[in-house]
Design a protein around this motif. Structure first.
Motif, mmCIF file in Angstrom:
data_model
loop_
_atom_site.group_PDB
_atom_site.id
_atom_site.type_symbol
_atom_site.label_atom_id
_atom_site.label_comp_id
_atom_site.label_asym_id
_atom_site.label_seq_id
_atom_site.Cartn_x
_atom_site.Cartn_y
_atom_site.Cartn_z
ATOM 1 N N SER A 97 5.219 47.768 23.088
ATOM 2 C CA SER A 97 4.818 46.454 22.591
ATOM 3 C C SER A 97 3.664 45.853 23.378
ATOM 4 N N VAL A 98 3.069 46.614 24.280
ATOM 5 C CA VAL A 98 2.098 46.061 25.196
ATOM 6 C C VAL A 98 0.883 45.477 24.485
ATOM 7 N N SER A 99 0.512 45.984 23.320
ATOM 8 C CA SER A 99 -0.686 45.498 22.631
ATOM 9 C C SER A 99 -0.356 44.660 21.397
ATOM 10 N N LEU A 100 0.909 44.247 21.224
ATOM 11 C CA LEU A 100 1.298 43.454 20.065
ATOM 12 C C LEU A 100 1.201 41.960 20.373
ATOM 13 N N ASP A 101 1.342 41.152 19.304
ATOM 14 C CA ASP A 101 1.364 39.701 19.480
ATOM 15 C C ASP A 101 2.514 39.305 20.403
ATOM 16 N N PHE A 102 2.257 38.345 21.286
ATOM 17 C CA PHE A 102 3.328 37.871 22.155
ATOM 18 C C PHE A 102 3.420 36.356 22.071
ATOM 19 N N GLU A 103 4.639 35.867 22.180
ATOM 20 C CA GLU A 103 4.912 34.431 22.164
ATOM 21 C C GLU A 103 6.259 34.202 22.823
ATOM 22 N N PHE A 104 6.255 33.506 23.939
ATOM 23 C CA PHE A 104 7.534 33.165 24.540
ATOM 24 C C PHE A 104 7.507 31.715 25.002
ATOM 25 N N HIS A 105 8.701 31.150 25.153
ATOM 26 C CA HIS A 105 8.855 29.721 25.391
ATOM 27 C C HIS A 105 9.640 29.488 26.679
ATOM 28 N N VAL A 106 9.225 28.460 27.415
ATOM 29 C CA VAL A 106 9.891 28.074 28.648
ATOM 30 C C VAL A 106 10.358 26.632 28.470
ATOM 31 N N VAL A 107 11.666 26.394 28.525
ATOM 32 C CA VAL A 107 12.218 25.056 28.343
ATOM 33 C C VAL A 107 13.230 24.788 29.449
ATOM 34 N N LYS A 108 13.319 23.514 29.850
ATOM 35 C CA LYS A 108 14.390 23.111 30.752
ATOM 36 C C LYS A 108 15.604 22.748 29.910
ATOM 37 N N VAL A 109 16.743 23.262 30.300
ATOM 38 C CA VAL A 109 17.976 23.056 29.548
ATOM 39 C C VAL A 109 18.802 21.998 30.273
ATOM 40 N N PRO A 110 19.255 20.961 29.577
ATOM 41 C CA PRO A 110 20.011 19.901 30.255
ATOM 42 C C PRO A 110 21.354 20.392 30.775
ATOM 43 N N THR A 111 21.799 19.778 31.853
ATOM 44 C CA THR A 111 23.116 20.063 32.414
ATOM 45 C C THR A 111 24.140 19.149 31.753
ATOM 46 N N LEU A 112 25.207 19.733 31.246
ATOM 47 C CA LEU A 112 26.216 18.990 30.496
ATOM 48 C C LEU A 112 27.442 18.707 31.368
ATOM 49 N N SER A 113 28.126 17.627 31.058
ATOM 50 C CA SER A 113 29.341 17.248 31.787
ATOM 51 C C SER A 113 30.574 17.715 31.019
ATOM 52 N N ASN A 114 31.722 17.657 31.670
ATOM 53 C CA ASN A 114 32.975 18.022 31.011
ATOM 54 C C ASN A 114 33.187 17.157 29.778
ATOM 55 N N GLY A 115 33.527 17.807 28.656
ATOM 56 C CA GLY A 115 33.751 17.099 27.407
ATOM 57 C C GLY A 115 32.535 17.056 26.508
ATOM 58 N N ASP A 116 31.327 17.317 27.046
ATOM 59 C CA ASP A 116 30.116 17.309 26.222
ATOM 60 C C ASP A 116 30.112 18.506 25.279
ATOM 61 N N SER A 117 29.522 18.330 24.092
ATOM 62 C CA SER A 117 29.360 19.442 23.157
ATOM 63 C C SER A 117 28.374 20.446 23.735
ATOM 64 N N CYS A 118 28.597 21.723 23.455
ATOM 65 C CA CYS A 118 27.724 22.776 23.979
ATOM 66 C C CYS A 118 27.659 23.914 22.962
ATOM 67 N N TRP A 119 26.770 24.885 23.215
ATOM 68 C CA TRP A 119 26.697 26.127 22.439
ATOM 69 C C TRP A 119 26.900 27.295 23.388
ATOM 70 N N PRO A 120 27.596 28.347 22.995
ATOM 71 C CA PRO A 120 27.794 29.483 23.899
ATOM 72 C C PRO A 120 26.497 30.181 24.281
ATOM 73 N N ASP A 121 25.407 30.013 23.477
ATOM 74 C CA ASP A 121 24.156 30.703 23.799
ATOM 75 C C ASP A 121 23.196 29.808 24.587
ATOM 76 N N ASN A 122 23.669 28.662 25.094
ATOM 77 C CA ASN A 122 22.903 27.775 25.969
ATOM 78 C C ASN A 122 21.832 26.964 25.257
ATOM 79 N N SER A 123 21.712 27.029 23.931
ATOM 80 C CA SER A 123 20.651 26.310 23.238
ATOM 81 C C SER A 123 20.850 24.808 23.300
ATOM 82 N N TYR A 124 22.078 24.358 23.512
ATOM 83 C CA TYR A 124 22.384 22.928 23.517
ATOM 84 C C TYR A 124 22.327 22.354 24.926
ATOM 85 N N GLY A 125 22.600 23.176 25.919
ATOM 86 C CA GLY A 125 22.620 22.743 27.305
ATOM 87 C C GLY A 125 23.551 23.635 28.099
ATOM 88 N N VAL A 126 23.470 23.526 29.426
ATOM 89 C CA VAL A 126 24.282 24.354 30.320
ATOM 90 C C VAL A 126 25.379 23.491 30.922
#
Length: 843
Positions: free
Chosen positions: A399-428
């Motif tokens: 893939s060295v010569s293919l199109d590339f696109e990646f994203h860097v985001v800060k993920v919020p830290t969640l407290s006990n009882g907060d809603s979350c997603w197992p894949d971390n998209s909602y927060g850690v």
């Protein structure tokens, strides 16, 4: 605005009055450092300098902040994310996203529908001396003349966006006599009074002296208060600095004239520079070419993209893969990033381009260095200490010569009882909790506290059966044979009630992991049983245990102690092996290890064992021993195996022109096993997206799980959960995978609704799906709004909403549908054959 200093050092006091701008001076005598009332945010007036070399604003009038402060001020329609509650619907459009441009004016280019940009309902404007009101009409909104101000010897004056009136013009005018407000710098109380000389309304200012103005929305009142809230704190005998990378500058903590401490500009970085958060100095931005010149990520979210990594960056990372825990060797062309993280801050790096990537995160990027975390396609990292971290990005060989696109985001830290997603998209979840299933949560998951199991002093007690465990937040306390100093363990204790052979299984964990059993629990314990997963998703240990003895179980993952990966939790299953299932036919286990659970097992057939119904209708067995097997037995009347496939659907071919745009599909249940379809050309959303509910980020090929606010009846069965795919479909039973591509056979493999099933993704990174629920005319509803496009055809978009009603009705509205191929309809599984397709519009 500059911050007024209340005290200076002795050296600064001696310099004040020399006519030159010295350290911490805003001005000196007649030298205003090229500033004026206008440059500092006021409309007009004369700026002067006090004897202590700070600005005197008393000659300035009508403070107006600049566009870009995320607050709508006079003359602005919007500012950043502050849209004043205005939406595309306010303009008369059918939906879409309303944006605010850099001039603080509304941008309706992302609104959807047939109306051109006109006006916002109930707003007013001036054209010359004619006053106009925006009124709602049958079609689009339009301006209607209200009054000719000139006829009453007045002028049409616009005081702020959406507000205009006929009045005699005067400067600094306001709209309602007696109205109160705070000046934008909160130093003055403003009262709208009548200017008898000019016959108009103007703001009258009351100086709060060293205090500040506070406005109370509930009582619609203002007052000057002496107390203030510090933005920062000065540490004794030191200079307190910070980086403000939003403004690209270094800031210093200073005390203002009102006694409060505020962040003030210390030095402004040039456009090609960035503020180094470790030394609080401006420096040149790196190129990303090497470890000596990393690209510093100063604002989040951040996207790096291009067409060819091989030509964009050079090879400077030879040997990095040789570092401890650094992942495998790749093609060798590298991009270097640096990220500053505070303690416990989390960052998520994800790939969305054609090229495949390997991400490595380290404290420094010397050859052979230890990697804190690494990942393919996605990397989530939580910092154990504040500091600068390095990320090395390498593509795979193909893939060295293919199109590339990646994203860097800060993920919020969640407290006990907060809603979350197992894949971390909602927060850690915070380090003392983990993301576990919670059907009462809006996402189906919530952060739950870690109880015990970190070490031998906090052993978690396990019971026979299914034990929910987590390795998030645990520390590495034990050096076992395979992963010394790099692993994380959870410690369990188990005391069997009777002697026998016991099965220990660690399941639902996707990483390499191990399971150790020991008769003692100390840091130097030597396990007498050991097994490894070898990359599989579960491992098994069989061991003979004496009744009332105790065994300690160490569940271990092979990742570093401070990195967190999906999944957060796992299952430790403990089962005693039996010779027969008899007597254990209702515990949801295969106790005799024959792979058959409860009434699936012939051991359990018949009344005497509790299996008195034909639970399994396609195994050829008479499970309840009543002389009738499978579909011959009335017990199987509504079984999937004994019903024909039912559904209404249309399959669009790639060469077809999709014709559902602007249409509404309404499905009304007829009895338990059929639906009546009505197709109308009047699509409008039943509920404005985001009106009452929650949102989730659009992820490619992702399956979301939601709890419904009611039991939804669908083809004779009631469902409390729904599984929604980002590829345009939803199922009422767990489909087991994302199944990204449309298929008639897959449609009829589960109870499903296909809104427009195709390989879809977001339109813009960060787009949201909307989930809304409530009641209408006494009937509860749940709505999901899709906003995405075809994966390979960015111009082909889907803007549609599906609504489930508590009485079983289904409504799908298509405001926009440009999908070139796809599958639409509803279905329920059963025996062949698949019913014939229909054409929703022509039939």
């Amino acid at each position: 605005m500059s911050i007024v200093l209340s005290s200076c050092s002795d050296d600064t006091q001696e310099l004040c009055g020399n006519g030159a701008i010295d350290h911490n001076e805003q001005c000196d005598g007649d030298n205003l450092n090229q500033d004026s009332c206008e440059s500092l945010g006021y409309t007009r007036g004369s700026l002067s300098c006090k004897s202590n070399c700070t600005f005197d604003y008393s000659g300035c009038e009508d403070f107006q902040p600049n566009c870009g402060n995320d607050v709508v001020d006079a003359g602005e329609q919007c500012d950043g994310g502050d849209l004043q509650g205005i939406t595309c619907f306010s303009f008369g459009f059918n939906g879409g996203y309303l944006n605010c441009n850099d001039n603080c004016k509304f941008d309706t280019s992302s609104c959807l529908g047939n109306c051109p940009e006109t006006c916002i309902i109930n707003t007013k404007k001036c054209e010359g001396d004619i006053l106009y009101l925006c009124e709602e009409t049958i079609n689009c909104n339009q301006w209607v003349e209200v009054e000719n101000c000139h006829e009453s010897d007045k002028q049409c004056i616009e005081d702020n966006f959406g507000n205009a009136m006929c009045m005699r013009e005067c400067e600094g005018s306001c709209m309602e006599e007696g109205a109160v407000a705070c000046s934008d710098d909160n130093k003055y109380v403003k009262t709208c009074v009548k200017d008898e000389d000019r016959d108009c309304l103007i703001w009258e200012y009351e100086d709060c002296d060293n205090g500040f103005c506070v406005y109370d929305e509930e009582t619609n009142s203002t007052q000057c208060e002496d107390d203030c809230v510090d933005e920062c704190e000065i540490v004794e005998d030191s200079t307190t600095l910070r980086c403000n990378n939003q403004e690209n500058r270094v800031e210093i903590c200073n005390q203002a004239s009102n006694g409060c401490y505020f962040w003030n500009s210390y030095s402004q970085c040039e456009s090609e520079e960035f503020c180094n958060p470790q030394i609080h100095e401006c420096g040149l931005q790196g190129t990303g070419e090497s470890c000596d010149s990393p690209l510093f990520i100063k604002q989040f979210p951040h996207t790096v993209d291009g067409s060819n990594l091989l030509t964009a960056f050079s090879d400077d990372a030879t040997g990095f893969y040789q570092g401890s825990n650094c992942g495998n060797e790749t093609a060798g062309v590298d991009l270097f990033l640096s990220i500053y993280l505070e303690k416990d801050e989390s960052v998520l790096i994800s790939n969305d381009g054609a090229a495949g990537f390997l991400f490595r995160l380290m404290s420094n990027c010397e050859s052979g260095n230890f990697c804190h975390a690494w990942g393919i396609t996605e990397l989530l990292f939580t910092a154990s200490e504040s500091g600068l971290y390095y990320v090395v990005v390498e593509p795979d060989f193909y893939s060295v010569s293919l199109d590339f696109e990646f994203h860097v985001v800060k993920v919020p830290t969640l407290s006990n009882g907060d809603s979350c997603w197992p894949d971390n998209s909602y927060g850690v979840c915070s380090s003392d909790s983990f993301c576990a299933q919670d059907l009462q949560s809006s996402t189906g998951f919530s952060c739950q506290a870690i109880s015990q199991g970190n070490d031998c002093n906090l052993v978690q007690e396990a019971q026979e059966g299914n034990n929910l465990g987590t390795l998030q937040g645990m520390e590495d306390n034990y050096d076992f044979e395979i992963y010394p100093s790099q692993s994380v363990e959870q410690v369990w204790s188990f005391s069997p009630t009777q002697s026998g052979t016991w099965l220990f299984t660690m399941e639902n964990f996707d990483l390499s992991h191990n399971l150790y059993l020991s008769d003692i629990c100390t840091e130097d314990a030597t396990p007498f049983v050991f097994s490894s997963s070898d990359g599989s998703h579960s491992i098994t240990n069989l061991v003979f245990l004496l009744g009332n003895s105790t065994v300690y179980v160490f569940a271990e993952k092979s990742t570093p102690p401070y990195s967190q990966y999906d999944p957060y939790n796992y299952n430790l299953n403990i089962l005693r092996i039996m010779e027969t299932e008899v007597g254990l036919c209702n515990d949801l286990r295969y106790n005799d290890l024959d792979g058959l659970i409860d009434c699936e097992d012939p051991d359990c057939f018949g009344d005497s064992t509790g299996c008195i119904a034909e639970n399994i209708c396609d195994d050829g067995n008479d499970n309840d021993l009543d002389g009738l097997s499978d579909c011959q037995d009335p017990d199987c009347e509504l079984s999937e195996a004994c019903l024909e496939k039912r559904g209404i659907y249309e399959l669009f071919e790639e060469e077809d022109n999709p014709d559902l745009e602007g249409y509404r599909l309404s499905f009304t249940p007829v009895g338990n096993l059929a639906y009546e379809l009505e197709v109308t050309n009047d699509a409008t959303f039943f509920v404005e997206p985001g009106q009452g509910g929650t949102t989730v980020i659009v992820l490619d090929d992702y399956l979301y799980t939601f709890s419904l606010p009611f039991d939804f009846p669908f083809y004779g069965f009631e469902y409390s959960n729904v599984f929604v795919s980002s590829n345009g479909w939803m199922s009422f039973s767990d489909p087991g995978s994302e199944t990204p591509f449309e298929s008639i056979q897959l449609l009829f493999s589960n109870p499903m609704i296909a809104v427009m099933w195709d390989d879809l993704k977001w339109i813009n990174y960060g787009d949201l799906f909307y989930i809304d629920w409530g009641q209408y005319s006494g009937v509860s509803y749940w709505a999901f709004t899709y906003y995405n496009r075809e994966y390979n055809n960015p111009l082909n978009r889907l803007w549609a909403q599906v609504v489930l009603f508590e009485d079983g009705k289904i409504r799908i509205d298509y405001l926009e549908n440009g999908i070139s191929d796809g599958l639409t309809g509803i279905s329920s599984p059963g025996n062949d054959p698949v019913p014939d397709a229909t054409d929703f519009v022509t039939n």
